[in-house]
Design a protein around this motif. Structure first.
Motif: not given
Ligand code: 3Y8
Ligand code: NAP
Length: 248
Positions: A118-130, A138-143
């Motif tokens: 899931a963290v890897a899938a969030l690579g790329g441009e800024r989005r508004r993510v729930m 949550v800490a994993a998404f600091a990447a």
């Protein structure tokens, strides 16, 4: 005389607790103690870990538990593995779970195998993510700090989440489609990240995302050890030896 231990923390565990309470059979529902005020139950409750497999096996023995029901969440993989191992000492075990969600027309799911996916899938441009994952991961998404995050926790956090741009909602489910639709709209969410929890208590956000055309990063369930399992409270009641249909 049965003496039941329910490993709880889900809607299904609460439903089973009510069915067992109606029979008057001795039962205890167990919580890990993850949240400040767990939901009250119609049977006695214990709160806290057992101390691994050995601790659970000792609990089963000293409390003369005759039936162990693992009604924990599909992502509570450690607890479920411990239950299988401890039950091998001779206590009958059944899991009360719920089927995984499957996509329906209009769903835009991006399945990933686990949290790292899931963290890897969030690579790329800024989005508004729930991030509808609760507090523990949550800490994993600091990447992926580039996004504007909407977080939803059961309790206020003890530390500020390590995400530079986040908005926190403190709320506990079960959630409603209207409520989650309004939440996604208000925050102009363009991506939802969640676990394939199944059941009804966390499903509202999927219907909201579908209605709003918002894609979902869906985290697949962890693999659990082999054990008897059912999605029906009535099956557990029959397994315990009391058919709920007879209303006993
Ligand atoms: C402590 C005990 C009931 C049980 C209700 C269900 C539904 C509402 C939806 C979103 C998703 C999430 C989270 C969620 C839901 C039910 C169920 C469910 C998801 C309580 C509860 C306990 C917990 C623990 C908590 C976790 C967190 C996960 C929030 C009670 C309210 C995200 C799971 O702050 C923390 O540390 C919270 C941790 C584990 C996952 C995480 O990683 O943060 N549940 N939730 C249990 C214990 O101590 O043993 O008070 O009811 C129970 C419920 N939460 O009887 O009605 O059946 O699943 N719980 C997920 O699905 O992804 C919220 O926000 O959209
Ligand atoms: P986990 O990672 O599988 O378990 C970690 C440890 O927490 C276990 O080894 C056990 O400690 C303790 N534990 C877990 N569930 C317990 C229970 N019902 N009673 C007593 N101890 C328990 O578990 P988790 O994912 O943190 O889930 C914790 C609780 O939240 C569970 O009740 C689960 O049903 C509920 N829940 C979890 C999620 C989720 O997304 N993970 C979602 C909704 C509800 P010892 O080894 O010391 O015994």
């Amino acid at each position: 005389m049965p003496n039941i231990l329910i490993l709880g923390g889900t809607t299904e565990a609460s439903a089973l607790a009510h069915a067992v309470a109606a029979t008057g059979l001795p039962a205890v529902l167990s919580y890990a103690g993850r949240v400040a005020t767990p939901k009250s139950q119609p049977v006695p409750v214990r709160i806290g870990g057992f101390g691994g497999v050995a601790g659970l096996a000792a609990y089963l023995r000293t409390h003369a538990v005759t039936h162990l029901v693992d009604a924990t969440h599909p992502f509570a993989a450690q607890m479920s593995a411990n239950a299988v191992a401890a039950a091998a000492t001779g206590v009958p075990l059944i899991a009360l779970t719920r089927p995984a969600w499957t996509p329906v027309a209009g769903d835009m799911w991006h399945p990933v195998p686990d949290l790292d996916g899931a963290v890897a899938a969030l690579g790329g441009e800024r989005r508004r993510v729930m991030l509808a994952l609760g507090r523990m991961h949550v800490a994993a998404f600091a990447a992926q700090p580039q996004h504007q995050y909407l977080l939803r926790f059961v309790d206020p956090p003890t530390r500020i989440p390590p995400l530079p741009d986040h908005h926190l909602v403190v709320d506990r489910g079960p959630f409603t489609v209207d409520g989650d639709t309004a939440l996604l709209r208000t925050h102009a969410i363009d991506l939802v990240v969640c676990k394939n929890a199944g059941g009804t208590g966390a499903a509202a956000k999927l219907a909201a995302a579908r209605a709003l055309g918002v894609p979902v990063v869906m985290i697949d369930r962890p693999v659990l050890p082999e054990r008897a399992q059912t999605a029906e409270v009535a099956t557990v009641m029959r397994w315990i030896g009391h058919d709920a249909d007879r209303g006993v």
